[in-house]
Design a protein around this motif. Structure first.
Motif, PDB file in Angstrom:
ATOM      1  N   SER A   8     107.624  18.693   2.587  1.00 17.43           N
ATOM      2  CA  SER A   8     106.165  18.748   2.694  1.00 17.43           C
ATOM      3  C   SER A   8     105.663  20.167   2.959  1.00 17.43           C
ATOM      4  O   SER A   8     104.494  20.460   2.757  1.00 17.43           O
ATOM      5  CB  SER A   8     105.664  17.803   3.787  1.00 17.43           C
ATOM      6  N   ILE A   9     106.536  21.068   3.393  1.00 17.94           N
ATOM      7  CA  ILE A   9     106.180  22.468   3.640  1.00 17.94           C
ATOM      8  C   ILE A   9     106.746  23.305   2.508  1.00 17.94           C
ATOM      9  O   ILE A   9     107.953  23.371   2.311  1.00 17.94           O
ATOM     10  CB  ILE A   9     106.739  22.970   4.989  1.00 17.94           C
ATOM     11  N   LYS A  10     105.865  23.961   1.751  1.00 22.14           N
ATOM     12  CA  LYS A  10     106.287  24.723   0.579  1.00 22.14           C
ATOM     13  C   LYS A  10     106.776  26.123   0.924  1.00 22.14           C
ATOM     14  O   LYS A  10     107.502  26.730   0.151  1.00 22.14           O
ATOM     15  CB  LYS A  10     105.139  24.824  -0.426  1.00 22.14           C
ATOM     16  N   ASP A  11     106.347  26.663   2.071  1.00 19.90           N
ATOM     17  CA  ASP A  11     106.719  28.021   2.464  1.00 19.90           C
ATOM     18  C   ASP A  11     107.100  28.004   3.942  1.00 19.90           C
ATOM     19  O   ASP A  11     106.259  28.185   4.813  1.00 19.90           O
ATOM     20  CB  ASP A  11     105.558  28.975   2.195  1.00 19.90           C
ATOM     21  N   ASP A  12     108.379  27.758   4.211  1.00 15.92           N
ATOM     22  CA  ASP A  12     108.852  27.631   5.590  1.00 15.92           C
ATOM     23  C   ASP A  12     108.623  28.900   6.414  1.00 15.92           C
ATOM     24  O   ASP A  12     108.278  28.827   7.588  1.00 15.92           O
ATOM     25  CB  ASP A  12     110.344  27.282   5.624  1.00 15.92           C
ATOM     26  N   GLU A  13     108.820  30.068   5.802  1.00 14.42           N
ATOM     27  CA  GLU A  13     108.678  31.324   6.530  1.00 14.42           C
ATOM     28  C   GLU A  13     107.237  31.519   7.008  1.00 14.42           C
ATOM     29  O   GLU A  13     106.992  31.878   8.158  1.00 14.42           O
ATOM     30  CB  GLU A  13     109.110  32.490   5.646  1.00 14.42           C
ATOM     31  N   THR A  14     106.277  31.280   6.131  1.00 13.13           N
ATOM     32  CA  THR A  14     104.867  31.398   6.505  1.00 13.13           C
ATOM     33  C   THR A  14     104.516  30.358   7.559  1.00 13.13           C
ATOM     34  O   THR A  14     103.831  30.669   8.545  1.00 13.13           O
ATOM     35  CB  THR A  14     103.957  31.234   5.275  1.00 13.13           C
ATOM     36  N   TYR A  15     104.990  29.142   7.376  1.00 10.19           N
ATOM     37  CA  TYR A  15     104.732  28.064   8.339  1.00 10.19           C
ATOM     38  C   TYR A  15     105.218  28.483   9.728  1.00 10.19           C
ATOM     39  O   TYR A  15     104.490  28.381  10.713  1.00 10.19           O
ATOM     40  CB  TYR A  15     105.437  26.783   7.897  1.00 10.19           C
ATOM     41  N   GLN A  16     106.451  28.959   9.806  1.00  8.37           N
ATOM     42  CA  GLN A  16     107.025  29.343  11.098  1.00  8.37           C
ATOM     43  C   GLN A  16     106.246  30.495  11.724  1.00  8.37           C
ATOM     44  O   GLN A  16     105.980  30.484  12.930  1.00  8.37           O
ATOM     45  CB  GLN A  16     108.500  29.718  10.921  1.00  8.37           C
ATOM     46  N   ALA A  17     105.863  31.484  10.931  1.00  8.32           N
ATOM     47  CA  ALA A  17     105.100  32.621  11.465  1.00  8.32           C
ATOM     48  C   ALA A  17     103.755  32.160  12.022  1.00  8.32           C
ATOM     49  O   ALA A  17     103.327  32.614  13.089  1.00  8.32           O
ATOM     50  CB  ALA A  17     104.896  33.668  10.372  1.00  8.32           C
ATOM     51  N   LEU A  18     103.102  31.259  11.322  1.00 12.49           N
ATOM     52  CA  LEU A  18     101.818  30.739  11.798  1.00 12.49           C
ATOM     53  C   LEU A  18     101.988  29.936  13.085  1.00 12.49           C
ATOM     54  O   LEU A  18     101.170  30.043  14.007  1.00 12.49           O
ATOM     55  CB  LEU A  18     101.159  29.874  10.718  1.00 12.49           C
ATOM     56  N   ARG A  19     103.048  29.152  13.170  1.00  7.06           N
ATOM     57  CA  ARG A  19     103.318  28.376  14.389  1.00  7.06           C
ATOM     58  C   ARG A  19     103.574  29.316  15.560  1.00  7.06           C
ATOM     59  O   ARG A  19     103.082  29.088  16.660  1.00  7.06           O
ATOM     60  CB  ARG A  19     104.514  27.447  14.176  1.00  7.06           C
ATOM     61  N   GLU A  20     104.328  30.386  15.320  1.00  9.81           N
ATOM     62  CA  GLU A  20     104.616  31.362  16.381  1.00  9.81           C
ATOM     63  C   GLU A  20     103.349  32.079  16.836  1.00  9.81           C
ATOM     64  O   GLU A  20     103.252  32.504  17.985  1.00  9.81           O
ATOM     65  CB  GLU A  20     105.661  32.365  15.912  1.00  9.81           C
ATOM     66  N   ASP A  21     102.374  32.206  15.939  1.00 16.02           N
ATOM     67  CA  ASP A  21     101.090  32.819  16.277  1.00 16.02           C
ATOM     68  C   ASP A  21     100.139  31.836  16.935  1.00 16.02           C
ATOM     69  O   ASP A  21      99.002  32.176  17.237  1.00 16.02           O
ATOM     70  CB  ASP A  21     100.423  33.413  15.033  1.00 16.02           C
ATOM     71  N   GLY A  22     100.569  30.579  17.116  1.00 17.94           N
ATOM     72  CA  GLY A  22      99.765  29.607  17.831  1.00 17.94           C
ATOM     73  C   GLY A  22      99.026  28.592  16.980  1.00 17.94           C
ATOM     74  O   GLY A  22      98.267  27.787  17.509  1.00 17.94           O
ATOM     75  N   ALA A  23      99.239  28.621  15.668  1.00 19.63           N
ATOM     76  CA  ALA A  23      98.561  27.648  14.804  1.00 19.63           C
ATOM     77  C   ALA A  23      99.154  26.258  15.038  1.00 19.63           C
ATOM     78  O   ALA A  23     100.345  26.119  15.319  1.00 19.63           O
ATOM     79  CB  ALA A  23      98.721  28.036  13.339  1.00 19.63           C
ATOM     80  N   SER A  24      98.311  25.243  14.909  1.00 19.08           N
ATOM     81  CA  SER A  24      98.801  23.869  15.025  1.00 19.08           C
ATOM     82  C   SER A  24      99.713  23.562  13.847  1.00 19.08           C
ATOM     83  O   SER A  24      99.696  24.256  12.824  1.00 19.08           O
ATOM     84  CB  SER A  24      97.630  22.885  15.029  1.00 19.08           C
ATOM     85  N   LYS A  25     100.509  22.504  13.969  1.00 18.49           N
ATOM     86  CA  LYS A  25     101.393  22.110  12.865  1.00 18.49           C
ATOM     87  C   LYS A  25     100.588  21.825  11.603  1.00 18.49           C
ATOM     88  O   LYS A  25     100.965  22.227  10.510  1.00 18.49           O
ATOM     89  CB  LYS A  25     102.209  20.876  13.255  1.00 18.49           C
TER      90      LYS A  25
END
Length: 82
Positions: A8-25
């Motif tokens: 369901s996540i097309k870009d794991d690296e971007t997803y992880q960076a956004l999560r580390e910056d505090g974005a919700s899942k």
């Protein structure tokens, strides 16, 4: 290192960076997937929704040559292909 968050996540690296910056899942997934499809920029906004000045500033930050003579559409294309 990026984690595999499933299909369901097309870009794991971007997803992880956004999560580390505090974005919700949910937000991180939406932005990562849209960005993987070239629908949004790194701020989570569609490039087409930004002003020419905003696009110019981003082009300047990433070092795109010839940006002064580019139209809004050309800036979008250059940013996407960079």
């Amino acid at each position: 290192m990026a984690k595999d968050h499933g299909p369901s996540i097309k870009d794991d690296e971007t997803y992880q960076a956004l999560r580390e910056d505090g974005a919700s899942k949910e937000t991180a997934a939406r932005i990562a997937n849209a960005q993987a499809d070239d629908d949004v920029d790194h701020d989570g906004r569609r490039l087409e929704d930004r002003t020419k000045d905003e696009l110019y500033e981003q082009a300047q930050e990433i070092g795109i040559d010839g940006r002064s003579d580019m139209s809004k559409e050309e800036l979008i294309e250059a940013i996407r292909s960079h």
